[in-house]
Design a protein around this motif. Structure first.
Motif: not given
Ligand SMILES: NC(=O)c1ccc[n+]([C@@H]2O[C@H](COP(=O)([O-])OP(=O)(O)OC[C@H]3O[C@@H](n4cnc5c(N)ncnc54)[C@H](OP(=O)(O)O)[C@@H]3O)[C@@H](O)[C@H]2O)c1
Length: 372
Positions: A111-127
């Motif tokens: 994981m280590s940030g990969r999940g976050i990247k995937q969500l961001e690529s789908a246009g989801i705002e991540v904090e």
């Protein structure tokens, strides 16, 4: 910007996550809350146990249509890989979540940030980073396992005011007060295993089970006894009380233990002898317990095993009860030689908490080891 509703939701998610304590290993404890478009609570969930659905999936299901356009507040970065269950990131994207607030990234190398990247690529705002210290502390057993492949070991000791654990004749019942002993029962109930040495078994004939009146159907922790000889004297309580018992001995000793292995629940684990010492390699023991699904172990041993564990840097945290009792220099010390010699080399603790426990005082903290 994090809203007040999101901070409140994260506190709730942390509380929910903690309900999975002792059941999720080797997975982390995770809680999730969904807020609808207007910031109102719409659903929540937590990871109940290893193999069960993840917190995010349960929260999405409980929020239903309100997930679409809503915010997910979750204690750990959602997974993006296929494990026992499918990737949570796919579910989050499919549910139409538009914003996600995450306490910490997942230290799992997959994981280590990969999940976050995937969500961001789908246009989801991540904090990220909201209440991250609390989540890190909650998942210390999980983090430790990822780093070391070992179970987390908490050393619990009841001490007299002058630092003794037993009187000269070996009697130690009871140094601590009723309230502290009830607290120890709850500690046992919250871990997957309790560890002791053959010296304590021979001296006290303990059961080391959980005996809480308010939880009669309490799941018992595995009891682990280490011995280099397989000699337990006339003590039988630990072997005959309900639940699983592991006797950890050097290779070749199991053959002497047939009267114990005939008892339901009792098993023997053999390990190579540690070169230069009289015992088994305790690191191997904790690697094997972790592989066996035991995340956290409470050690309730005498000075011999406690000293070996500390010398081998295998104690991760301590819970020390100090009672208003004086046993004098002839009493048994908590530890034998630790090779300290100088105050600079003292074993120190961090993340310390100190509080009253009936007439005793309880100090807890994580052990800080100096780099060699
Ligand atoms: N106040 C407290 O919190 C507290 C808690 C627990 C016990 N106690 C007291 O502590 C006293 C017992 O102390 P103790 O030092 O004799 O007991 P202990 O530390 O519980 O047990 C020592 C024994 O554990 C085995 N052992 C330790 N490390 C090993 C290794 N690496 N591999 C294999 N075996 C290993 C050995 O058994 P073998 O001899 O079979 O090889 C050793 O003799 C009792 O008086 C008890 O009441 C006090």
């Amino acid at each position: 910007m994090i809203s007040q509703a999101e901070t409140r939701a994260m506190k709730k998610a942390l509380k929910l996550a903690a309900y999975g304590r002792g059941r999720t290993f080797p997975n982390p404890m995770v809680g999730a809350v969904i807020l609808d478009r207007d910031g109102n609570h719409a659903g929540d969930g937590f990871h109940r146990k290893c193999g069960a659905p993840h917190a995010e999936v349960i929260a999405i299901a409980s929020a239903g249509d309100a997930s679409s356009g809503g915010t997910m507040v979750v204690t750990l970065e959602p997974c993006c890989h296929h494990g026992r269950t499918g990737p949570c990131t796919d579910e989050i994207i499919r549910a139409g979540i538009s914003r996600i607030v995450i306490a910490t990234t997942d230290p799992d190398p997959r994981m280590s940030g990969r999940g976050i990247k995937q969500l961001e690529s789908a246009g989801i705002e991540v904090e990220t980073g909201l209440l991250s210290g609390k989540t890190r502390a909650l998942n210390r057993v999980y983090r430790h396992y990822l780093e070391t492949s070992r179970s987390w070991v908490t050393l619990k000791i009841a001490l007299s005011l002058d630092g003794r654990t037993a009187a000269a004749d070996g009697s130690s019942r009871w140094i601590s007060c009723d309230k502290s002993r009830r607290r120890v029962q709850r500690m046992r109930a919250s871990v997957q295993a309790v560890l002791t040495g053959a010296g304590t078994v021979r001296a006290d004939d303990p059961e080391l089970t959980v005996r809480l009146n308010d939880a009669p159907s309490q799941r018992q922790p595995v009891r682990i006894v280490v011995s280099s000889t397989g000699d337990f004297g006339d003590s039988w309580n630990i072997f005959r009380s309900p639940g699983r018992v592991i006797i950890a001995v050097p290779e070749g000793v199991a053959a002497r233990l047939t009267e114990y292995t005939g008892i339901p629940g009792v098993e023997v684990w053999e390990f190579p002898m540690n070169p230069g010492s009289q015992g088994i390699n305790l690191t191997s023991l904790f690697e094997r317990t972790a592989a066996d699904g035991i995340g956290e172990i409470l050690c309730e041993a005498g000075s011999d095993l406690s000293t070996r564990l500390l010398n081998d840097k295998l104690v991760d945290s301590v819970s020390i009860f100090t009672a208003p009792v004086i046993l004098g220099g002839e009493g048994r010390p908590a530890f034998e030689q630790l090779g300290i010699g100088n105050i600079e080399n003292a074993v120190r603790l961090e993340n310390i908490s100190s509080r009253r426990s009936g007439s005793d005082f309880l100090t807890e903290g994580c052990v800080v080891y100096r780099a060699d």
